[in-house]
Design a protein around this motif. Structure first.
Motif, short mmCIF file in Angstrom:
data_model
loop_
_atom_site.label_atom_id
_atom_site.label_comp_id
_atom_site.label_asym_id
_atom_site.label_seq_id
_atom_site.Cartn_x
_atom_site.Cartn_y
_atom_site.Cartn_z
N ALA A 52 -52.54 57.11 -4.15
CA ALA A 52 -53.11 56.20 -3.39
C ALA A 52 -52.95 54.65 -3.77
N ASP A 53 -52.64 54.51 -5.23
CA ASP A 53 -52.73 53.42 -6.16
C ASP A 53 -51.48 52.53 -6.03
N GLY A 54 -50.24 53.56 -5.48
CA GLY A 54 -48.91 52.86 -5.53
C GLY A 54 -47.72 54.09 -5.82
N VAL A 55 -47.20 54.12 -4.44
CA VAL A 55 -45.95 55.05 -4.42
C VAL A 55 -44.91 54.47 -3.44
N VAL A 56 -43.67 54.20 -3.85
CA VAL A 56 -42.62 53.50 -3.09
C VAL A 56 -41.73 54.64 -2.90
N ILE A 57 -41.02 54.24 -1.70
CA ILE A 57 -39.85 55.14 -1.36
C ILE A 57 -38.40 54.49 -1.92
N ARG A 58 -37.76 55.47 -2.48
CA ARG A 58 -36.49 55.12 -3.03
C ARG A 58 -35.28 55.45 -1.82
N ARG A 59 -35.55 56.62 -1.28
CA ARG A 59 -34.40 56.88 -0.34
C ARG A 59 -35.05 57.94 0.53
N HIS A 60 -34.70 57.79 1.92
CA HIS A 60 -34.73 58.56 2.87
C HIS A 60 -33.59 59.24 3.36
N GLU A 61 -33.38 60.67 3.96
CA GLU A 61 -32.10 61.24 4.74
C GLU A 61 -32.68 61.92 5.66
N VAL A 62 -32.30 62.11 6.92
CA VAL A 62 -32.95 62.64 7.84
C VAL A 62 -31.76 63.11 8.86
N ASP A 63 -31.89 64.64 9.13
CA ASP A 63 -30.85 65.19 9.93
C ASP A 63 -31.73 65.47 11.02
N TYR A 64 -31.11 65.10 12.37
CA TYR A 64 -31.64 65.38 13.67
C TYR A 64 -31.03 66.44 14.21
N LEU A 65 -31.69 67.65 14.50
CA LEU A 65 -31.03 68.92 15.00
C LEU A 65 -31.24 69.02 16.50
N ARG A 66 -32.17 68.46 17.23
CA ARG A 66 -32.31 68.49 18.60
C ARG A 66 -33.37 67.49 18.89
N PRO A 67 -33.31 66.87 20.05
CA PRO A 67 -34.27 66.11 20.62
C PRO A 67 -35.73 66.59 20.83
N VAL A 68 -36.58 65.70 20.67
CA VAL A 68 -38.14 66.05 20.97
C VAL A 68 -38.49 65.26 22.03
N ASP A 69 -39.22 65.93 22.95
CA ASP A 69 -39.76 65.62 24.18
C ASP A 69 -41.21 65.41 23.84
N ASP A 105 -40.69 71.56 16.72
CA ASP A 105 -41.04 71.29 18.24
C ASP A 105 -41.46 72.69 18.77
N GLY A 106 -42.76 72.84 19.01
CA GLY A 106 -43.00 74.57 19.01
C GLY A 106 -42.64 75.23 17.98
N ASP A 107 -42.03 76.05 18.36
CA ASP A 107 -41.35 77.20 17.24
C ASP A 107 -40.02 76.70 16.68
N VAL A 108 -39.40 75.84 17.29
CA VAL A 108 -37.83 75.36 17.35
C VAL A 108 -37.82 74.29 16.28
N LEU A 109 -37.10 74.45 15.16
CA LEU A 109 -36.74 73.33 14.01
C LEU A 109 -35.87 72.18 14.87
N ALA A 110 -36.57 71.05 14.79
CA ALA A 110 -35.77 69.85 15.49
C ALA A 110 -35.27 68.98 14.35
N SER A 111 -35.75 68.82 13.20
CA SER A 111 -35.39 68.00 12.34
C SER A 111 -35.61 68.40 10.80
#
Length: 148
Positions: A52-69, A105-111
């Motif tokens: 909580a005293d300090g952490v920064v993000i160096r990188r993000h990568e995201v794979d979108y596997l299906r839409p989430v309603d 999303d429920g039991d389905v892997l979305a990302s």
């Protein structure tokens, strides 16, 4: 195998895009909410409050596997629709670590996603090394370490 950290995250109406799906950029917000729960609340519960005293993000990568309603059919008067996010520590280095995520999303892997984080000394405005206490906490969620 080490347990994954599991976080149930309520969806908000503001998470939606013009197509009625959770906007791709909001996935990072959902992942952030789960990561903060692990590092700040979970870490403090194990006696490690330094993230909580300090952490920064160096990188993000995201794979979108299906839409989430928003899925009002899963909502109730007491609770908004939610997703389940499972996260674990994929790699720990001297001055960074990688968090891996799966969003269901429920039991389905979305990302799937990964974030590389760097502990940061806010006063000195520079990265710092991971402390032995932080490493021990992170290892609890690092598969293959034998820590459980």
């Amino acid at each position: 195998m080490t347990d994954r950290f599991v976080y149930h995250c309520a969806l908000r109406w503001s998470d939606l895009d013009a197509y009625g799906h959770v906007n791709n950029s909001r996935f990072l917000t959902l992942y952030e909410e789960a990561r903060v729960a692990l590092m700040f609340a979970g870490g403090r519960a194990w006696g490690v409050g330094s993230f909580a005293d300090g952490v920064v993000i160096r990188r993000h990568e995201v794979d979108y596997l299906r839409p989430v309603d928003y899925a009002l059919g899963r909502a109730s008067a007491e609770a908004a629709p939610s997703v389940r996010i499972e996260l674990w520590i994929e790699e720990i280095r001297a001055a960074s670590f990688t968090v891996a995520y799966e969003l269901y999303d429920g039991d389905v892997l979305a990302s799937r996603a990964r974030s590389v984080l760097v502990p940061f000394d806010l006063a000195a405005q520079r990265p710092r090394r991971i402390s032995p206490e932080e490493r021990a906490f992170l290892l609890r969620y690092a598969p293959g370490t034998g820590a459980a």
